[in-house]
Every structure is written in structure tokens, then in C-alpha cells.
Design an enzyme around this catalytic site. Structure first.
Site, mmCIF file in Angstrom:
data_model
loop_
_atom_site.group_PDB
_atom_site.id
_atom_site.type_symbol
_atom_site.label_atom_id
_atom_site.label_comp_id
_atom_site.label_asym_id
_atom_site.label_seq_id
_atom_site.Cartn_x
_atom_site.Cartn_y
_atom_site.Cartn_z
ATOM 1 N N ARG A 102 0.824 -1.192 0.061
ATOM 2 C CA ARG A 102 -0.033 -0.046 0.087
ATOM 3 C C ARG A 102 0.899 1.285 -0.071
ATOM 4 N NH1 ARG A 102 -4.449 1.038 4.834
ATOM 5 N NH2 ARG A 102 -4.834 3.201 4.260
ATOM 6 N N ASN A 151 1.770 2.045 15.076
ATOM 7 C CA ASN A 151 0.615 0.827 14.279
ATOM 8 C C ASN A 151 0.727 0.725 12.779
ATOM 9 O OD1 ASN A 151 -0.650 3.392 13.803
ATOM 10 N ND2 ASN A 151 -2.580 2.521 13.906
ATOM 11 N N TYR A 152 1.148 1.656 12.096
ATOM 12 C CA TYR A 152 1.533 1.651 10.681
ATOM 13 C C TYR A 152 3.029 2.098 10.413
ATOM 14 C CZ TYR A 152 -3.157 0.803 9.209
ATOM 15 O OH TYR A 152 -4.509 0.072 8.801
ATOM 16 N N LYS A 174 10.896 11.029 12.646
ATOM 17 C CA LYS A 174 11.226 10.214 13.964
ATOM 18 C C LYS A 174 10.050 9.259 14.083
ATOM 19 C CE LYS A 174 10.509 9.721 18.844
ATOM 20 N NZ LYS A 174 10.248 8.268 18.845
ATOM 21 N N THR A 177 8.846 4.320 18.810
ATOM 22 C CA THR A 177 9.855 3.224 19.432
ATOM 23 C C THR A 177 9.583 1.966 18.873
ATOM 24 O OG1 THR A 177 10.582 4.493 21.315
ATOM 25 C CG2 THR A 177 10.861 2.200 21.288
ATOM 26 N N ASP A 212 10.487 16.498 23.228
ATOM 27 C CA ASP A 212 10.529 17.877 23.376
ATOM 28 C C ASP A 212 11.673 18.447 22.536
ATOM 29 O OD1 ASP A 212 8.201 17.574 24.891
ATOM 30 O OD2 ASP A 212 9.358 18.163 26.684
ATOM 31 N N GLU A 247 -2.933 14.161 13.155
ATOM 32 C CA GLU A 247 -3.862 12.920 12.910
ATOM 33 C C GLU A 247 -3.844 12.331 14.242
ATOM 34 O OE1 GLU A 247 -6.132 12.852 10.689
ATOM 35 O OE2 GLU A 247 -5.261 14.304 9.225
ATOM 36 N N ARG A 280 -6.301 0.273 15.473
ATOM 37 C CA ARG A 280 -6.293 1.469 14.233
ATOM 38 C C ARG A 280 -7.126 2.630 14.699
ATOM 39 N NH1 ARG A 280 -9.906 -0.661 11.288
ATOM 40 N NH2 ARG A 280 -9.657 0.715 9.537
ATOM 41 N N CYS A 281 -6.425 3.844 14.366
ATOM 42 C CA CYS A 281 -7.510 5.075 14.662
ATOM 43 C C CYS A 281 -8.740 4.833 14.195
ATOM 44 C CB CYS A 281 -6.676 5.993 14.302
ATOM 45 S SG CYS A 281 -6.568 6.243 12.353
ATOM 46 N N THR A 282 -8.848 4.388 13.076
ATOM 47 C CA THR A 282 -10.229 4.095 12.550
ATOM 48 C C THR A 282 -11.167 3.059 12.850
ATOM 49 O OG1 THR A 282 -9.137 3.466 10.476
ATOM 50 C CG2 THR A 282 -9.863 5.680 10.396
HETATM 51 P P1 NAP Z 1 1.895 8.186 20.557
HETATM 52 O O1 NAP Z 1 2.169 7.465 21.690
HETATM 53 O O2 NAP Z 1 1.142 9.431 20.882
HETATM 54 O O3 NAP Z 1 3.275 8.102 19.920
HETATM 55 C C1 NAP Z 1 2.965 8.500 18.482
HETATM 56 C C2 NAP Z 1 4.619 9.332 18.189
HETATM 57 O O4 NAP Z 1 4.890 10.451 19.096
HETATM 58 C C3 NAP Z 1 5.716 8.331 18.383
HETATM 59 O O5 NAP Z 1 6.639 8.291 17.438
HETATM 60 C C4 NAP Z 1 6.123 8.526 19.682
HETATM 61 O O6 NAP Z 1 7.477 8.218 19.797
HETATM 62 C C5 NAP Z 1 6.326 9.961 19.678
HETATM 63 N N1 NAP Z 1 6.314 10.833 20.952
HETATM 64 C C6 NAP Z 1 6.044 10.302 22.154
HETATM 65 N N2 NAP Z 1 6.349 11.304 22.930
HETATM 66 C C7 NAP Z 1 6.522 12.599 22.273
HETATM 67 C C8 NAP Z 1 6.638 14.037 22.544
HETATM 68 N N3 NAP Z 1 6.970 14.133 23.871
HETATM 69 N N4 NAP Z 1 6.957 14.767 21.636
HETATM 70 C C9 NAP Z 1 6.743 14.119 20.489
HETATM 71 N N5 NAP Z 1 6.979 13.099 19.954
HETATM 72 C C10 NAP Z 1 6.526 12.134 20.880
HETATM 73 O O7 NAP Z 1 0.994 7.202 19.819
HETATM 74 P P2 NAP Z 1 1.209 5.716 19.480
HETATM 75 O O8 NAP Z 1 0.847 4.607 20.590
HETATM 76 O O9 NAP Z 1 2.402 5.222 18.661
HETATM 77 O O10 NAP Z 1 0.190 5.287 18.493
HETATM 78 C C11 NAP Z 1 -1.530 5.093 18.869
HETATM 79 C C12 NAP Z 1 -2.220 6.430 18.826
HETATM 80 O O11 NAP Z 1 -2.224 6.871 17.419
HETATM 81 C C13 NAP Z 1 -3.722 6.046 18.969
HETATM 82 O O12 NAP Z 1 -4.387 7.142 19.813
HETATM 83 C C14 NAP Z 1 -4.418 5.827 17.450
HETATM 84 O O13 NAP Z 1 -5.597 6.488 17.540
HETATM 85 C C15 NAP Z 1 -3.426 7.300 17.048
HETATM 86 N N6 NAP Z 1 -3.540 7.247 15.619
HETATM 87 C C16 NAP Z 1 -3.951 8.209 14.961
HETATM 88 C C17 NAP Z 1 -3.950 7.853 13.355
HETATM 89 C C18 NAP Z 1 -4.748 9.077 12.604
HETATM 90 O O14 NAP Z 1 -4.325 9.081 11.644
HETATM 91 N N7 NAP Z 1 -5.647 9.677 13.027
HETATM 92 C C19 NAP Z 1 -3.293 6.937 12.958
HETATM 93 C C20 NAP Z 1 -2.651 6.139 13.747
HETATM 94 C C21 NAP Z 1 -2.567 6.106 14.847
HETATM 95 P P3 NAP Z 1 7.773 7.148 21.256
HETATM 96 O O15 NAP Z 1 7.116 5.760 20.406
HETATM 97 O O16 NAP Z 1 9.324 6.730 21.081
HETATM 98 O O17 NAP Z 1 7.363 7.308 22.229
HETATM 99 O O1 G3H Z 2 -4.525 4.058 12.598
HETATM 100 C C1 G3H Z 2 -4.598 4.936 11.701
HETATM 101 C C2 G3H Z 2 -4.819 4.768 10.357
HETATM 102 O O2 G3H Z 2 -4.771 6.029 9.515
HETATM 103 C C3 G3H Z 2 -5.980 4.230 9.987
HETATM 104 O O3 G3H Z 2 -5.591 3.397 8.495
HETATM 105 O O4 G3H Z 2 -8.089 2.916 8.319
HETATM 106 O O5 G3H Z 2 -6.448 2.298 6.592
HETATM 107 O O6 G3H Z 2 -6.601 1.267 8.993
HETATM 108 P P1 G3H Z 2 -6.767 2.458 7.981
#
Ligand code: NAP
Ligand code: G3H
Length: 471
Positions: A102, A151-152, A174, A177, A212, A247, A280-282
Site C-alpha cells: 500500500r 501501528n503503521y 522520528k 519506538t 521535546d 492526525e 487502528r485509529c479508524t
Molecule cells: P503516541 O504514543 O502518541 O506516539 C506517537 C509518536 O509520538 C511516536 O513516534 C512517539 O515516539 C512520539 N512521541 C512520544 N512522546 C513524544 C513527545 N513528547 N514529543 C514528540 N513526539 C513524541 O501514539 P502511538 O501509541 O504510537 O499510536 C497510537 C495512537 O495513535 C492512537 O491514539 C491512535 O488512534 C493514534 N493514531 C491516529 C491516526 C490517525 O491518522 N488519526 C493514525 C494512527 C494512529 P515513542 O514511540 O518513542 O514514544
Molecule cells: O490508525 C490509523 C490509520 O490512519 C488508519 O488507517 O483505516 O487504513 O487502517 P486504516
């Protein structure tokens, strides 16, 4: 054990500090990446800034060729990338390969679309201006910080990196992790693709330690962030003048308004709720349905959930371990809270460390946490609500506003309800989803700001530069 180094100014960085990446399936190390220092990160921004003007001056077709070489490296290594990703985030191997494929499609479409980002030309005559021609071209914003979630690991990274580079920006990337092995491997592939020095830099390290430092560097012109509401809001609150696209999370509701095609609705809801174990966020994260229809829908959902296989990503199980033990504890907490407050567990509620069986909960009420919070795991609450007005009200009471689904065969009713739902997108008769990737993708309220999607990313990573000719 895999080992990948951060990439700064086309050099792989070994500063003697490492960040261990844990395989969620074995809870043992899957590999390690460089843990960058503040000085390393500053060097990455310096490299991105130093190379930006020259990169922007490279003509579009040549920039496209470079990005195409990067794309070709991804394609050549797609099985290896899928394997790495599957190990570090426990995504099924086939699904991981699907994610890489994809991503390649996104790059191809991005390159085609970049050719169509034409300038806007206008005369201003309608405003009384005479003897003027204004040409408004889209030019690069400068240095873009791309932050991706776990997650992606390739898809949501490259969906930022490719449009940024092709439009003449330079990138500091970035990865999460969990996802850093894949992210740092992308750095290696950029080297193989012979991208010009400094235009693409991969900064690895734990977000809570270096986040930060990464987000506050003065060289940043734009941040494109995908991740949780918590971190997204932290970035928002920093209040710099940097442009932002965020997002964030979701709590997508599925409103089931009739029982005319319940088998199909059940397929969509289960696919939407449990794909990649609900991470997945969605993902569909709540079902809103009347008592009468719920009595027929719940058994269909239950039968489908019970058919989901639970196990290892290498065996392509439908449900694989969630990203870590902390996340599993959080998900379990939501299930326990619902149970204590009187919800009915239809199936699931079983756990081995961070491997959580898919759980379907009926009779969820609005005083339960699972009605409002994003589990990011394999849990689906059913909330019984008897009026459509009340369903819309509950759908909208959420602080999230990513997507929603409306299941209904009467298209006028479906559209009327969809218009009243406060989310970025409403899907009629399908699960919520980001794709096709050429569609604009956005969240409102806590789910984000700005818009992703191929064309939208090309636009958001550029700004107008006007040239007014007076004759
Ligand atoms: P996350 O904990 O917010 O981490 C996202 C990114 O931010 C990672 O690269 C993380 O690095 C980094 N990060 C952590 N602390 C930070 C800081 N203080 N400053 C800048 N960057 C920092 O999210 P996740 O657990 O990876 O993903 C799950 C979340 O993402 C869910 O809430 C999901 O719904 C959301 N999501 C939304 C979308 C969308 O398109 N709407 C798509 C996918 C996921 P580290 O891993 O090193 O902490
Ligand atoms: O996790 C968030 C992604 O943007 C969702 O993408 O709807 O293709 O799984 P997806």
C-alpha cells in the site's frame, strides 16, 4: 538481533547509545536502534536546513526520480521490511506485506499527483485591478518534522516523507519506538537510493526522553504528527508558529439504523473493530443500535468474533498480542470497569500477558469508560439506544471526531444522519477507514487538525508564493 542506526546527513550514527526494541510476541528484544543525543538531533536539523534550498532548486522531475529510487528500494526489500515490522509490532506477516505494498502505491500516486500541483493564475479584474497577472505557485515550506505512530510503521511514515520530499522540503523523521527498526531501515534504504545528503534524516530515540527536543528545534517549518491525543495536544500547546498537521485518536461509532442487511453490517463491523487487533485509529470502537435490532445483531457479531483466530503474527492470526503490557493492562481495565458496572461479556475477556482475546461487550451504558475511551485493542462495546436522535447525540458527545459509520438501506435517512454526525468523515454502509489513500483524511475535535491524504499532503507541505506582473 537486528541493529539499525539513525541517519543524519547521509551518515549512519553510532554514538554508543542504543534503544532496545521489544518484540510484543515474545516480550524479548527484537533489535536495537541508535538512541540519539540532543546534539545529534540538532545536527539532523542543521543538515536538513543546509540542504533544503538546493534540494528545492532541483527540478520537479529530477526530485521525482530520486523519490522513485527510494520507492524502488522499498519494493526490492518489501519482504524484509514486512518481516521486521511483523516482529517489532506483532502485525500479521501478510498484513505487514500488505502495508508495504500500500505504501508503494501511495508513493506512485503521490509522484503522479505532484505533477498536477499547478500554479494558480488570476488577473484580479473582478476586484477592479487592471494590467495585472498574479501567478501563485506552491513552494516548499522548508524543513518538515514527520512523527509516526507504532501501528503503521512504514505507511504513515512514507505518507509524510514522500510528499514532503517531492515538493522540495527536507525531512527529519522520528519513528515510534515500536516501529523504529522499520523506520531506521528506511534510512538505510534512502542511502541505497542515493538521496542527496541531508534531505532525509531519521532520528531515533524514546519519545518521552527526546520528544521535546525534537519538536522544539527552531529549524522546524512544519510538523506532521500522527499519534495519540495526549502527545498531539502537547505539541499543540507548545504554541510555536510552526505549521501543524495532527492526525490523532478516534472513538468511531457505528450506528445501525435498520435490520435489512445485518449479515453484511456484521461483517463490516467486525472487520472494522478487530483489524490489527483493534489498533487502528479508524477502528469501529462502539456500536450504537436499538434494543430490537441489537437482539438480532449481537449473535451475528458474537459468531464472527468467535471465528477470529488468536495467536502469532508469523502465523497470520487475526488477533495478535497488543503492543505492550501497559496497553494490555489499560484495555483490561476498560473491560473490568464495564463488567463491574453491569455490562454483559458476550465473548472474550481472556488474556495471556499482552495477548488479549477479542471481546464483545453488550449492554454497555454511558457511565462506563469503554463507552468513551479509545481502547486501541480488541474490544467492541454495544450500546443500546432506542432513538436515532439519541444515537446521534451519543455519537457527538465524544471528544473524538475522526470517522463514523451509518448502516442503513434508505439512503436519504443515511445521508440525513451522516450530515448530523460530527466527524471528519462518515461512511455509509461500510466500516470506517482511511483509504482509498487519495481521499482527504481528517479528524475534528480532539482527533486532529489539518488534512492528510495524497493531494492534501502535497498541499499542506507547500505554501503559495505569489508573483504579480504589472504591465
Ligand atoms: P503516541 O504514543 O502518541 O506516539 C506517537 C509518536 O509520538 C511516536 O513516534 C512517539 O515516539 C512520539 N512521541 C512520544 N512522546 C513524544 C513527545 N513528547 N514529543 C514528540 N513526539 C513524541 O501514539 P502511538 O501509541 O504510537 O499510536 C497510537 C495512537 O495513535 C492512537 O491514539 C491512535 O488512534 C493514534 N493514531 C491516529 C491516526 C490517525 O491518522 N488519526 C493514525 C494512527 C494512529 P515513542 O514511540 O518513542 O514514544
Ligand atoms: O490508525 C490509523 C490509520 O490512519 C488508519 O488507517 O483505516 O487504513 O487502517 P486504516
Amino acid at each position: 538481533m537486528r541493529e539499525f542506526k539513525a541517519l543524519i546527513n547521509n551518515e549512519l550514527i553510532d554514538n554508543g547509545q542504543w534503544l532496545e526494541i521489544i518484540d510484543p510476541t515474545t516480550l524479548q528484544p527484537a533489535g536495537r536502534v541508535t538512541a540519539l543525543s540532543a546534539q545529534d538531533i540538532d545536527n539532523a536539523y542543521k543538515a536538513a536546513r543546509a540542504s533544503q534550498k538546493a534540494w528545492e532548486e532541483v527540478e520537479l522531475l529530477k526530485r521525482m526520480e530520486y523519490v522513485k529510487s527510494f520507492r524502488n528500494e522499498i519494493e526490492k526489500n518489501k519482504n524484509e521490511i514486512a518481516q521486521i515490522m511483523s516482529e517489532e509490532i506483532a502485525k500479521g506477516l501478510k498484513e505487514s506485506l500488505g502495508e508495504v505494498e500500500r505504501t508503494i502505491e501511495i508513493i506512485d500516486y503521490t509522484l503522479e499527483e505532484a505533477k498536477r500541483i499547478d500554479p494558480l493564475a488570476m488577473t484580479g479584474e473582478g476586484m477592479g485591478a487592471k494590467n495585472k497577472i498574479g501567478i501563485f505557485s506552491r513552494v516548499a515550506k522548508g524543513v518538515i518534522l514527520a512523527i509516526s505512530p507504532f501501528n503503521y510503521p512504514i505507511n504513515l511514515a512514507v505518507a509524510k516523507i514522500a510528499p514532503a520530499l517531492v515538493m522540495g522540503n527536507t525531512v527529519v523523521f522520528k519513528p515510534a519506538t515500536a516501529g523504529s527498526l522499520t523506520g531506521a531501515f528506511l534510512g538505510q534504504l534512502a542511502l541505497n537510493a542515493k538521496l542527496p545528503k541531508g534531505i532525509f534524516n531519521v532520528v531515533t530515540g524514546r519519545g518521552r526522553e527526546i520528544g521535546d527536543i525534537i519538536t522544539s528545534n527552531k529549524e522546524i517549518d512544519m510538523i506532521s504528527f500522527t499519534g495519540s491525543v495526549g502527545i498531539g495536544n502537547q505539541i499543540r500547546k507548545q504554541g510555536s508558529s510552526t505549521d501543524l498537521v495532527l492526525e490523532l485518536g478516534g472513538k468511531d461509532p457505528a450506528l445501525v439504523l435498520d435490520d435489512k442487511n445485518l449479515e453484511k453490517y456484521a461483517d463490516e463491523i467486525i472487520g472494522g473493530a478487530f483489524g490489527y487487533s483493534g489498533q487502528r485509529c479508524t477502528a469501529i470502537k462502539r456500536v450504537l443500535v436499538s434494543d430490537e435490532i441489537a437482539d438480532k445483531l449481537s449473535p451475528l457479531l458474537k459468531a464472527r468474533v468467535e471465528k477470529l483466530t488468536v495467536g502469532k503474527p508469523s502465523e497470520n492470526a487475526n488477533i495478535t498480542p497488543v503492543i505492550d503490557l501497559k496497553s494490555a493492562d489499560f484495555i483490561q481495565g476498560l473491560i473490568d470497569d464495564a463488567k463491574e458496572k453491569g455490562a454483559t461479556i458476550l465473548t472474550g475477556d481472556k488474556r495471556e500477558q499482552n495477548l488479549m482475546w477479542p471481546t464483545l461487550i453488550d449492554n454497555v451504558t454511558v457511565d462506563m469508560k469503554v463507552a468513551w475511551e479509545e481502547p486501541f485493542g480488541p474490544v467492541l462495546p454495544i450500546i443500546r439506544i432506542n432513538s436515532v436522535e439519541e444515537m446521534i447525540k451519543i455519537a457527538n458527545e465524544s471528544n473524538f471526531g475522526l470517522q463514523a459509520s451509518v448502516f442503513c438501506q434508505d439512503i436519504s435517512t443515511a445521508i440525513s444522519v451522516a450530515k448530523q454526525i460530527e466527524t471528519g468523515t462518515v461512511n455509509i454502509n461500510s466500516k470506517s477507514q482511511r483509504g482509498p489513500d487519495c481521499f482527504p483524511f481528517l479528524g475534528i475535535k480532539d482527533s486532529g487538525e489539518g488534512v492528510q491524504g495524497i493531494r492534501e499532503a502535497l498541499l499542506s507541505m507547500t505554501r503559495y508564493k505569489g508573483l504579480v506582473i504589472n504591465y
